[in-house]
Design a protein around this motif. Sequence first.
Motif, short mmCIF file in Angstrom:
data_model
loop_
_atom_site.label_atom_id
_atom_site.label_comp_id
_atom_site.label_asym_id
_atom_site.label_seq_id
_atom_site.Cartn_x
_atom_site.Cartn_y
_atom_site.Cartn_z
N MET A 292 9.01 57.87 53.34
CA MET A 292 9.82 59.05 53.65
C MET A 292 9.94 59.25 55.16
O MET A 292 10.99 59.66 55.65
N GLU A 293 8.87 58.98 55.91
CA GLU A 293 8.94 59.10 57.36
C GLU A 293 9.97 58.15 57.94
O GLU A 293 10.72 58.50 58.85
N ASN A 303 21.27 51.97 51.49
CA ASN A 303 20.92 51.22 50.28
C ASN A 303 19.67 51.76 49.61
O ASN A 303 19.55 51.73 48.38
N LEU A 304 18.72 52.25 50.40
CA LEU A 304 17.51 52.82 49.82
C LEU A 304 17.83 54.07 49.01
O LEU A 304 17.34 54.25 47.89
N MET A 305 18.67 54.92 49.58
CA MET A 305 19.05 56.14 48.88
C MET A 305 19.88 55.82 47.64
O MET A 305 19.71 56.44 46.58
N LYS A 306 20.73 54.81 47.76
CA LYS A 306 21.58 54.41 46.64
C LYS A 306 20.76 53.87 45.48
O LYS A 306 20.98 54.21 44.31
N PHE A 307 19.77 53.03 45.79
CA PHE A 307 18.91 52.45 44.76
C PHE A 307 18.08 53.54 44.09
O PHE A 307 17.92 53.57 42.86
N ALA A 308 17.54 54.45 44.90
CA ALA A 308 16.76 55.56 44.34
C ALA A 308 17.61 56.41 43.41
O ALA A 308 17.17 56.81 42.32
N LEU A 319 10.27 57.71 40.57
CA LEU A 319 9.14 57.04 41.20
C LEU A 319 8.41 57.97 42.17
O LEU A 319 8.98 58.97 42.63
N ASP A 320 7.20 57.61 42.51
CA ASP A 320 6.39 58.39 43.45
C ASP A 320 6.69 57.90 44.87
O ASP A 320 5.92 57.16 45.47
N TYR A 321 7.83 58.30 45.41
CA TYR A 321 8.23 57.84 46.75
C TYR A 321 7.29 58.35 47.82
O TYR A 321 7.07 57.69 48.84
N GLU A 500 9.32 49.17 46.48
CA GLU A 500 8.67 48.89 47.76
C GLU A 500 9.16 47.57 48.34
O GLU A 500 9.38 47.45 49.55
N THR A 501 9.34 46.57 47.49
CA THR A 501 9.82 45.26 47.95
C THR A 501 11.25 45.36 48.47
O THR A 501 11.59 44.82 49.52
N PHE A 502 12.09 46.05 47.73
CA PHE A 502 13.46 46.28 48.17
C PHE A 502 13.48 47.01 49.51
O PHE A 502 14.20 46.64 50.44
N SER A 503 12.64 48.06 49.62
CA SER A 503 12.59 48.86 50.85
C SER A 503 12.09 48.05 52.03
O SER A 503 12.64 48.12 53.13
#
Length: 512
Positions: A292-293, A303-308, A319-321, A500-503
């Motif tokens: 999150m930071e 892409n991270l926001m889109k996948f989430a 998920l526990d982001y 996590e891997t995607f991120s």
Amino acid sequence: MKKATQIFLILMSFSFFSKGQQFDPDQIKNSLVRVVVTVNERESKVLTGFVWKTPNQVVTSLHGMSKTGSIKVLYMNQAWRKVKIKKVYQKADLVLLEVLPGEPAVPIGVAPINNFHVGPIKFGSDVYAFGYNSGAPGSSSRILRKGDVSPETLNSLIPAKDKAALAKIGFPALDLNILYLEGSLLPGFSGAPVFDSQGRLIGVGDGGLEKGASNVSWIIPAKYITELESSTITSLPPNFETLSQLFSADVRIETVAENTDVIEEKLFNQTFAEPIETDEFEFYPTKNRSLMEMVETSDDPENLMKFADELEEDIKITLDYEGMRFNIFEDINNGVVLAIPEEQELIYSNEEEAFQVVSGIDDGINIYHIGLKDDFSETDFDELLTSVGALINTNFAERYGLSGFTIDEEYSYTLDFGPDRKIAWVLSAANEGITGQDGLTYVVYVYMTVLMSSEKTFMSIATIPIPAEFIILTATLGGLDCTNPGIYGQQCEYMEKVFETFSATHLTTFAY
């Protein structure tokens, strides 16, 4: 991935010749000092400074000071001396320290710097910072490039959230003239002297403000040292401790001990993480950050926001982001930053001929990092991306026994990062599923981040198999809340590793 040399050969077909370097570090080794500032009984700050005009004077960063405790400097890696604050120039985040009366003489051989260069620094030219990485007992160099931001002031550079904090506290001044860097300073490099290719002092290392996985760093022009010398202020500004937490180019270390002598011995003898390296790339751990930071300060978290959102809205998995954390590694010479999931390890794999992220679990989820240094100034990025992408997808199709992969255009795009830097993200999905050793049916995704600048290309490549049965399960349950997984802990752990891997792959970026 295995036999990454194939990719190197393709990259080489687009490349030309590498550049030389000129700076001799022996010019300044006896001018450099290690600065240790006690914060409380358990912690000390460690940063860098340099001897200025007389052996008893040291210039360093104001934000590395503390209102409590004492200040010591280590000359020539052999002699500690207690110092005090002599002058403060708040606007430029500079402080002048002076050895306290009654201290032993400074060692013979200390070489004060007596002047600086104020002429223009050409865009793209190399500059050289020298400091103590993460408070290490030995100094190291950091090669950075002069970047471009207009106007070249702090106000034009830093993120909005930090701009508001600096404006409230009052320093460094937002209208401060700076020298913008491509590449970030390592922890411990606050106060580091920075030189041009002729060995002339041009400024003082500053910054380290967060920018996703990377940091935003800048140089305080050396001209401000004159104003520091003329300052009549000798005390730290109000709200000082609030400001210091914004900076990551200084470092805090634990220094619990019964007396000062033991603390000094611990500081001098402590060990530090060795880099993960090849002949061309050298990655040092620099910090630990939550997902999150990094999302809050990243240039492009799309892409991270889109996948989430896709997981949450379409697949119904929460998920526990908040619990996802990453160790950040930076190549100190080439300006590449990697985010590695906290519970995993970055290694160099001779078998794969690539940097690799390993977890000790053979679940098919992997990240590979491959880089090449050369002259890419005439390279067509789209052609390189097409060729490398085709080779990677062909390689993985053969590895998994698939007919091929199809690019997901929704997750694939390119951005320009300044005049000569580009970054692309490409997601591909297998054309058919495969059966795993556990009997589940997996759809394999390959996600790739490609960086290219005039002198390097670097790729992060992730293989992400997702079991179709997990998707069916969530549909049957009407959703799966992994912040409270209950009996579905194994499924949640797997999907969190997927994210996590995607991120981690997405967050591979240039050092600023």
